[in-house]
Design a protein around this motif. Structure first.
Motif, PDB file in Angstrom:
ATOM      1  N   ASP A 158       0.814  -1.226   0.000  1.00  0.00           N
ATOM      2  CA  ASP A 158       0.000   0.000   0.000  1.00  0.00           C
ATOM      3  C   ASP A 158       0.845   1.273   0.000  1.00  0.00           C
ATOM      4  N   LYS A 159       2.168   1.117   0.089  1.00  0.00           N
ATOM      5  CA  LYS A 159       3.075   2.260   0.013  1.00  0.00           C
ATOM      6  C   LYS A 159       3.780   2.339  -1.349  1.00  0.00           C
ATOM      7  N   LEU A 160       3.417   1.460  -2.267  1.00  0.00           N
ATOM      8  CA  LEU A 160       4.055   1.426  -3.578  1.00  0.00           C
ATOM      9  C   LEU A 160       3.304   2.283  -4.585  1.00  0.00           C
ATOM     10  N   SER A 161       4.047   2.801  -5.555  1.00  0.00           N
ATOM     11  CA  SER A 161       3.416   3.505  -6.663  1.00  0.00           C
ATOM     12  C   SER A 161       2.750   2.486  -7.586  1.00  0.00           C
ATOM     13  N   LYS A 162       1.932   2.967  -8.519  1.00  0.00           N
ATOM     14  CA  LYS A 162       1.256   2.053  -9.442  1.00  0.00           C
ATOM     15  C   LYS A 162       2.271   1.286 -10.286  1.00  0.00           C
ATOM     16  N   GLY A 163       3.322   1.970 -10.713  1.00  0.00           N
ATOM     17  CA  GLY A 163       4.346   1.310 -11.505  1.00  0.00           C
ATOM     18  C   GLY A 163       5.063   0.212 -10.737  1.00  0.00           C
ATOM     19  N   MET A 164       5.343   0.462  -9.470  1.00  0.00           N
ATOM     20  CA  MET A 164       6.010  -0.531  -8.623  1.00  0.00           C
ATOM     21  C   MET A 164       5.100  -1.727  -8.373  1.00  0.00           C
ATOM     22  N   ARG A 165       3.818  -1.466  -8.198  1.00  0.00           N
ATOM     23  CA  ARG A 165       2.860  -2.570  -8.025  1.00  0.00           C
ATOM     24  C   ARG A 165       2.849  -3.457  -9.264  1.00  0.00           C
ATOM     25  N   GLY A 166       2.861  -2.821 -10.432  1.00  0.00           N
ATOM     26  CA  GLY A 166       2.874  -3.585 -11.677  1.00  0.00           C
ATOM     27  C   GLY A 166       4.112  -4.461 -11.793  1.00  0.00           C
ATOM     28  N   ARG A 167       5.254  -3.909 -11.410  1.00  0.00           N
ATOM     29  CA  ARG A 167       6.492  -4.691 -11.481  1.00  0.00           C
ATOM     30  C   ARG A 167       6.490  -5.841 -10.482  1.00  0.00           C
ATOM     31  N   LEU A 168       5.883  -5.611  -9.294  1.00  0.00           N
ATOM     32  CA  LEU A 168       5.784  -6.686  -8.306  1.00  0.00           C
ATOM     33  C   LEU A 168       4.855  -7.790  -8.811  1.00  0.00           C
ATOM     34  N   ALA A 169       3.756  -7.400  -9.443  1.00  0.00           N
ATOM     35  CA  ALA A 169       2.835  -8.392  -9.996  1.00  0.00           C
ATOM     36  C   ALA A 169       3.502  -9.199 -11.100  1.00  0.00           C
ATOM     37  N   LEU A 170       4.328  -8.547 -11.907  1.00  0.00           N
ATOM     38  CA  LEU A 170       5.056  -9.268 -12.951  1.00  0.00           C
ATOM     39  C   LEU A 170       6.078 -10.211 -12.333  1.00  0.00           C
ATOM     40  N   ALA A 171       6.747  -9.760 -11.266  1.00  0.00           N
ATOM     41  CA  ALA A 171       7.713 -10.625 -10.573  1.00  0.00           C
ATOM     42  C   ALA A 171       7.029 -11.885 -10.061  1.00  0.00           C
ATOM     43  N   ARG A 172       5.855 -11.721  -9.484  1.00  0.00           N
ATOM     44  CA  ARG A 172       5.103 -12.882  -8.980  1.00  0.00           C
ATOM     45  C   ARG A 172       4.713 -13.818 -10.123  1.00  0.00           C
ATOM     46  N   ALA A 173       4.337 -13.237 -11.259  1.00  0.00           N
ATOM     47  CA  ALA A 173       3.880 -14.046 -12.398  1.00  0.00           C
ATOM     48  C   ALA A 173       4.993 -14.890 -13.007  1.00  0.00           C
ATOM     49  N   VAL A 174       6.242 -14.402 -12.937  1.00  0.00           N
ATOM     50  CA  VAL A 174       7.356 -15.129 -13.584  1.00  0.00           C
ATOM     51  C   VAL A 174       8.196 -15.914 -12.586  1.00  0.00           C
ATOM     52  N   MET A 175       7.897 -15.783 -11.295  1.00  0.00           N
ATOM     53  CA  MET A 175       8.774 -16.356 -10.274  1.00  0.00           C
ATOM     54  C   MET A 175       8.918 -17.867 -10.401  1.00  0.00           C
ATOM     55  N   HIS A 176       7.863 -18.562 -10.811  1.00  0.00           N
ATOM     56  CA  HIS A 176       7.933 -20.021 -10.919  1.00  0.00           C
ATOM     57  C   HIS A 176       8.311 -20.472 -12.340  1.00  0.00           C
ATOM     58  N   GLU A 177       8.804 -19.505 -13.148  1.00  0.00           N
ATOM     59  CA  GLU A 177       9.294 -19.783 -14.498  1.00  0.00           C
ATOM     60  C   GLU A 177       8.256 -20.553 -15.327  1.00  0.00           C
ATOM     61  N   PRO A 178       7.122 -19.916 -15.611  1.00  0.00           N
ATOM     62  CA  PRO A 178       6.032 -20.581 -16.327  1.00  0.00           C
ATOM     63  C   PRO A 178       6.352 -20.818 -17.798  1.00  0.00           C
ATOM     64  N   ALA A 237      12.596 -14.366 -24.524  1.00  0.00           N
ATOM     65  CA  ALA A 237      13.889 -14.899 -24.950  1.00  0.00           C
ATOM     66  C   ALA A 237      14.183 -16.250 -24.304  1.00  0.00           C
ATOM     67  N   LYS A 238      13.539 -16.534 -23.176  1.00  0.00           N
ATOM     68  CA  LYS A 238      13.697 -17.829 -22.506  1.00  0.00           C
ATOM     69  C   LYS A 238      12.822 -18.912 -23.140  1.00  0.00           C
ATOM     70  N   GLY A 239      11.988 -18.511 -24.097  1.00  0.00           N
ATOM     71  CA  GLY A 239      11.093 -19.468 -24.738  1.00  0.00           C
ATOM     72  C   GLY A 239       9.687 -19.475 -24.186  1.00  0.00           C
ATOM     73  N   ILE A 240       9.374 -18.517 -23.305  1.00  0.00           N
ATOM     74  CA  ILE A 240       8.036 -18.446 -22.715  1.00  0.00           C
ATOM     75  C   ILE A 240       7.044 -17.889 -23.734  1.00  0.00           C
ATOM     76  N   THR A 241       5.886 -18.488 -23.807  1.00  0.00           N
ATOM     77  CA  THR A 241       4.806 -18.006 -24.661  1.00  0.00           C
ATOM     78  C   THR A 241       4.003 -16.977 -23.876  1.00  0.00           C
ATOM     79  N   ILE A 242       3.690 -15.854 -24.512  1.00  0.00           N
ATOM     80  CA  ILE A 242       3.052 -14.751 -23.792  1.00  0.00           C
ATOM     81  C   ILE A 242       1.792 -14.298 -24.505  1.00  0.00           C
ATOM     82  N   PHE A 243       0.700 -14.231 -23.739  1.00  0.00           N
ATOM     83  CA  PHE A 243      -0.543 -13.627 -24.216  1.00  0.00           C
ATOM     84  C   PHE A 243      -0.624 -12.232 -23.616  1.00  0.00           C
ATOM     85  N   LEU A 244      -0.780 -11.229 -24.460  1.00  0.00           N
ATOM     86  CA  LEU A 244      -0.777  -9.844 -24.013  1.00  0.00           C
ATOM     87  C   LEU A 244      -2.068  -9.149 -24.430  1.00  0.00           C
ATOM     88  N   THR A 245      -2.850  -8.681 -23.460  1.00  0.00           N
ATOM     89  CA  THR A 245      -4.002  -7.845 -23.789  1.00  0.00           C
ATOM     90  C   THR A 245      -3.600  -6.395 -23.560  1.00  0.00           C
TER      91      THR A 245
END
Length: 283
Positions: free
Chosen positions: A131-151, A180-188
């Protein structure tokens, strides 16, 4: 609806949708969607709210069972990563503890937390509550969580919405690193420049239909009805001429006289193509 995880049924594609229909009561949200995605590519799903993008993602990720059609996915739910627009982060927990909770669920070594925080530029904010993060920082944290298990497959819903250009570029770099790691990405996304920069293929969705699909630049060339050149001279004069072999002499003359400042072809962008096909804007 038939669903399969067998690669030998998909001709080398990691995701295949065949004539997928989704109804909610009498409302038909998807009207026979067909799509094939190869491993390691970024596919853009472009369309206004209500076009069917989120419904399609929920079907591919197994959150929703389609009314009819066939879905083939060469991945399990644990091999998928998702960064949705709402983020779903725990506001009172720190960046580190948000990822720690996720790591415990997926049995990920805790050392991976510091790796991904550094990757998204949040190492110095690891102890800061969300709750102390900027919107940009929240987005980066959400991306970190999404890639952490190397999907194997990553779903990104409007990952740069409302962000400043610097943060947007940082997110783009991270997305390309994952690809570049070979991950398939769906982007809306509603950002046409973003789609053209990142995506190998885009699907233009309108009212539950894919109205056009292909490489972004190829789609724009396909709908280049004007086929003209726009020329700007150093004196500020703007000239538009037909883009044909006769134009070569005109362009050569301007170049010889050192009068030509810029020259551009007139192919439309994805927004213009979408408006031509549907009569409405992407936003």
């Amino acid at each position: 609806m038939k669903k399969s995880n067998m690669r030998n049924e998909s001709n080398g594609n990691i995701v295949v949708l065949s004539n997928v229909v989704q109804r909610f009561g009498e409302k038909e949200v998807l009207k026979g969607i067909s799509l094939a995605v190869k491993p390691g590519e970024i596919v853009g799903l472009l369309g206004p709210s209500g076009a069917g993008k989120t419904t399609m993602i929920k079907i591919v990720t197994g959150q929703l069972e389609a009314t009819s059609g066939t879905v083939k996915v060469d991945s399990t739910s644990k091999e998928m990563g998702m960064m949705m627009d709402s983020h779903g982060l725990y506001e009172r927990l720190s960046c580190y503890d948000n990822l720690k909770l996720f790591a415990q669920i997926y049995n990920i070594p805790f050392r991976r937390i510091d790796e991904v925080l550094q990757k998204v530029g949040l190492s110095e904010a690891k102890k800061r509550p969300v709750d102390k993060l900027s919107k940009g920082m929240r987005g980066r944290l959400a991306l970190a969580r999404a890639v952490m298990h190397e999907p194997k497959i990553l779903f990104l819903d409007e990952p740069t919405s409302g962000l400043d250009p610097t943060t947007t570029n940082q997110i783009h770099e991270l997305i390309l690193e994952e690809q570049a790691k070979g991950i398939t990405i769906f982007l809306t996304t509603h950002n046409m420049a973003e789609a053209e920069k990142l995506c190998q293929h885009v699907a233009l969705l309108h009212e539950g239909n894919i109205v056009e699909y292909g490489e972004p630049k190829e789609i724009c060339r396909k709908y280049n009805h004007q086929k003209k050149l726009q020329i700007r001279l150093y004196d500020g004069k703007c000239i538009e001429i037909a883009n044909n072999k006769e134009a070569a002499e005109t362009v050569q003359s301007y170049l010889t006289q050192e009068l030509l400042e810029t020259i551009h072809s007139t192919e439309p962008n994805l927004e213009t193509v979408f408006m031509e096909l549907t009569g409405s804007k992407l936003e």
